[in-house]
Scaffold this motif. Structure first.
Motif, PDB file in Angstrom:
ATOM      1  N   THR A 258       0.852  -1.190   0.000  1.00  0.00           N
ATOM      2  CA  THR A 258       0.000   0.000   0.000  1.00  0.00           C
ATOM      3  C   THR A 258       0.891   1.244   0.000  1.00  0.00           C
ATOM      4  N   PRO A 259       0.562   2.248  -0.809  1.00  0.00           N
ATOM      5  CA  PRO A 259       1.369   3.467  -0.827  1.00  0.00           C
ATOM      6  C   PRO A 259       1.004   4.396   0.327  1.00  0.00           C
ATOM      7  N   VAL A 260       1.910   5.299   0.645  1.00  0.00           N
ATOM      8  CA  VAL A 260       1.657   6.387   1.605  1.00  0.00           C
ATOM      9  C   VAL A 260       2.171   7.669   0.979  1.00  0.00           C
ATOM     10  N   PRO A 261       1.284   8.656   0.741  1.00  0.00           N
ATOM     11  CA  PRO A 261      -0.170   8.613   0.961  1.00  0.00           C
ATOM     12  C   PRO A 261      -0.872   7.838  -0.161  1.00  0.00           C
ATOM     13  N   GLY A 262      -2.196   7.723  -0.042  1.00  0.00           N
ATOM     14  CA  GLY A 262      -2.983   7.084  -1.092  1.00  0.00           C
ATOM     15  C   GLY A 262      -3.309   5.632  -0.835  1.00  0.00           C
ATOM     16  N   GLY A 263      -3.032   5.144   0.383  1.00  0.00           N
ATOM     17  CA  GLY A 263      -3.306   3.747   0.705  1.00  0.00           C
ATOM     18  C   GLY A 263      -4.399   3.615   1.735  1.00  0.00           C
ATOM     19  N   VAL A 264      -4.023   3.125   2.923  1.00  0.00           N
ATOM     20  CA  VAL A 264      -4.993   2.866   3.986  1.00  0.00           C
ATOM     21  C   VAL A 264      -5.727   4.136   4.402  1.00  0.00           C
ATOM     22  N   GLY A 265      -4.996   5.240   4.511  1.00  0.00           N
ATOM     23  CA  GLY A 265      -5.612   6.489   4.965  1.00  0.00           C
ATOM     24  C   GLY A 265      -6.752   6.955   4.093  1.00  0.00           C
ATOM     25  N   SER A 266      -6.661   6.695   2.790  1.00  0.00           N
ATOM     26  CA  SER A 266      -7.700   7.160   1.875  1.00  0.00           C
ATOM     27  C   SER A 266      -8.976   6.345   1.984  1.00  0.00           C
ATOM     28  N   VAL A 267      -8.921   5.206   2.661  1.00  0.00           N
ATOM     29  CA  VAL A 267     -10.104   4.362   2.849  1.00  0.00           C
ATOM     30  C   VAL A 267     -10.759   4.635   4.201  1.00  0.00           C
ATOM     31  N   THR A 268      -9.985   5.152   5.146  1.00  0.00           N
ATOM     32  CA  THR A 268     -10.448   5.288   6.527  1.00  0.00           C
ATOM     33  C   THR A 268     -11.693   6.157   6.654  1.00  0.00           C
ATOM     34  N   SER A 269     -11.734   7.300   5.968  1.00  0.00           N
ATOM     35  CA  SER A 269     -12.901   8.180   6.100  1.00  0.00           C
ATOM     36  C   SER A 269     -14.148   7.538   5.514  1.00  0.00           C
ATOM     37  N   THR A 270     -13.995   6.704   4.493  1.00  0.00           N
ATOM     38  CA  THR A 270     -15.143   6.005   3.919  1.00  0.00           C
ATOM     39  C   THR A 270     -15.667   4.960   4.893  1.00  0.00           C
ATOM     40  N   VAL A 271     -14.748   4.276   5.585  1.00  0.00           N
ATOM     41  CA  VAL A 271     -15.163   3.331   6.632  1.00  0.00           C
ATOM     42  C   VAL A 271     -15.946   4.066   7.717  1.00  0.00           C
ATOM     43  N   LEU A 272     -15.455   5.235   8.102  1.00  0.00           N
ATOM     44  CA  LEU A 272     -16.116   6.036   9.141  1.00  0.00           C
ATOM     45  C   LEU A 272     -17.546   6.379   8.739  1.00  0.00           C
ATOM     46  N   VAL A 273     -17.711   6.887   7.529  1.00  0.00           N
ATOM     47  CA  VAL A 273     -19.050   7.241   7.051  1.00  0.00           C
ATOM     48  C   VAL A 273     -19.908   5.981   6.927  1.00  0.00           C
ATOM     49  N   GLY A 274     -19.272   4.873   6.526  1.00  0.00           N
ATOM     50  CA  GLY A 274     -19.993   3.613   6.436  1.00  0.00           C
ATOM     51  C   GLY A 274     -20.566   3.178   7.770  1.00  0.00           C
ATOM     52  N   HIS A 275     -19.838   3.445   8.848  1.00  0.00           N
ATOM     53  CA  HIS A 275     -20.334   3.108  10.176  1.00  0.00           C
ATOM     54  C   HIS A 275     -21.576   3.942  10.523  1.00  0.00           C
ATOM     55  N   VAL A 276     -21.583   5.196  10.100  1.00  0.00           N
ATOM     56  CA  VAL A 276     -22.754   6.051  10.345  1.00  0.00           C
ATOM     57  C   VAL A 276     -23.968   5.499   9.599  1.00  0.00           C
TER      58      VAL A 276
END
Length: 288
Positions: A258-276
């Motif tokens: 996974t690259p940094v940036p552009g890897g795990v961090g770019s998915v995290t906010s989508t996971v957060l919204v998904g939890h909502v």
């Protein structure tokens, strides 16, 4: 060179699923509502809030911001969270941490209703990784790592996985998520016996580094055929984001990274919204 496991396509695929779920909620007359609680004016918090708000609104999730001064009293912050608990129209809540030192973070964290804790602030977050019947959601960064591996169809069952870092917010929950996928997991602490960490990494099929130590994972830690997930993100003196992995050394050796940036961090906010969105779906099912 290694295959780059970019987070963008993963976030996009997740977003499509979330749009469908939001459409279902809209048909039932429900709009997912996301509360963001921020104490003070930290640049990093403001930047993340801006990104999370943009992501949420693009998916049809309403955002309500609760911005409090850095001098806020503990009772005032607790009262704010209690108000969010009582508001049946709010489905999920994120509170930025760390809090100012004059605030008792454990007490504040205990205040939030676990069913609205979409960013794993309460102790229930760890419980949900141990028992399917527990209330709560997995820490977003840990889940983002799993989402990337699943999207790129990387098998986990029976694989040897080494996790570097044992924090309650990333390392330990990541290890538990991988164990739930029936992987064999080793967890390393970077402060003890680094030679053991190197050996465990070299023996692993998948390395997940969540140490927050730039350049920790060098060519000595890896071998051909491995998958490397770089969770560590540190802002360097050069003003750029750096991961735990010395990518210029490791990329030519491993199979995928996974690259940094552009890897795990770019998915995290989508996971957060998904939890909502999931919290809104749970509320709908409960009310029916």
């Amino acid at each position: 060179m290694a295959l780059l496991l970019k987070g963008g396509p993963v976030a996009e695929a997740m977003s499509q699923r979330l749009l469908d779920q939001c459409a279902t909620l809209k048909e039932a007359g429900v709009t997912p509502v996301f509360a963001i609680v921020r104490v003070g004016e930290k640049a990093n918090d403001i930047s993340y809030e801006r990104g999370a708000t943009k992501r949420a609104q693009a998916l049809g999730v309403e955002v309500r911001s609760f911005v409090l001064p850095e001098s806020v009293t503990e009772d005032q912050l607790v009262e704010t969270l209690e108000g969010i608990n009582r508001d049946s129209g709010i489905h999920g809540c994120l509170m930025f941490r760390p809090l100012p030192l004059h605030l008792d973070t454990p007490r504040v964290a205990r205040t939030l209703d676990a069913s609205k804790d979409v960013d794993a602030m309460t102790s229930s977050a760890m419980g949900v990784l141990l028992s399917p019947s527990a209330v709560g959601y997995a820490p977003c960064t840990a889940q983002a790592s799993l989402e990337i591996l699943k999207y790129y169809q990387i098998p986990l069952q029976g694989k040897r996985i080494t996790v570097i870092g044992k924090s309650m917010t990333v390392g330990l929950p990541t290890a538990l998520l991988m164990m739930n996928e029936e992987a064999t997991v080793s967890v390393c602490h970077i402060l003890s016996r680094p030679e053991d960490t190197r050996d465990l990494c070299k023996d692993a099929d998948i390395i997940i580094s969540a140490a927050g130590c730039p350049g920790l994972v060098t060519r000595d830690y890896v071998r051909h055929g491995q998958i490397v997930v770089d969770v560590g993100v540190t802002l360097g003196k050069d003003g750029k984001l750096h991961g735990d992995v010395a990518s210029e050394e490791v990329e030519p050796i491993v199979e995928a990274i996974t690259p940094v940036p552009g890897g795990v961090g770019s998915v995290t906010s989508t996971v957060l919204v998904g939890h909502v969105v999931e919290a809104a779906m749970r509320r709908l099912w409960k009310d029916q």
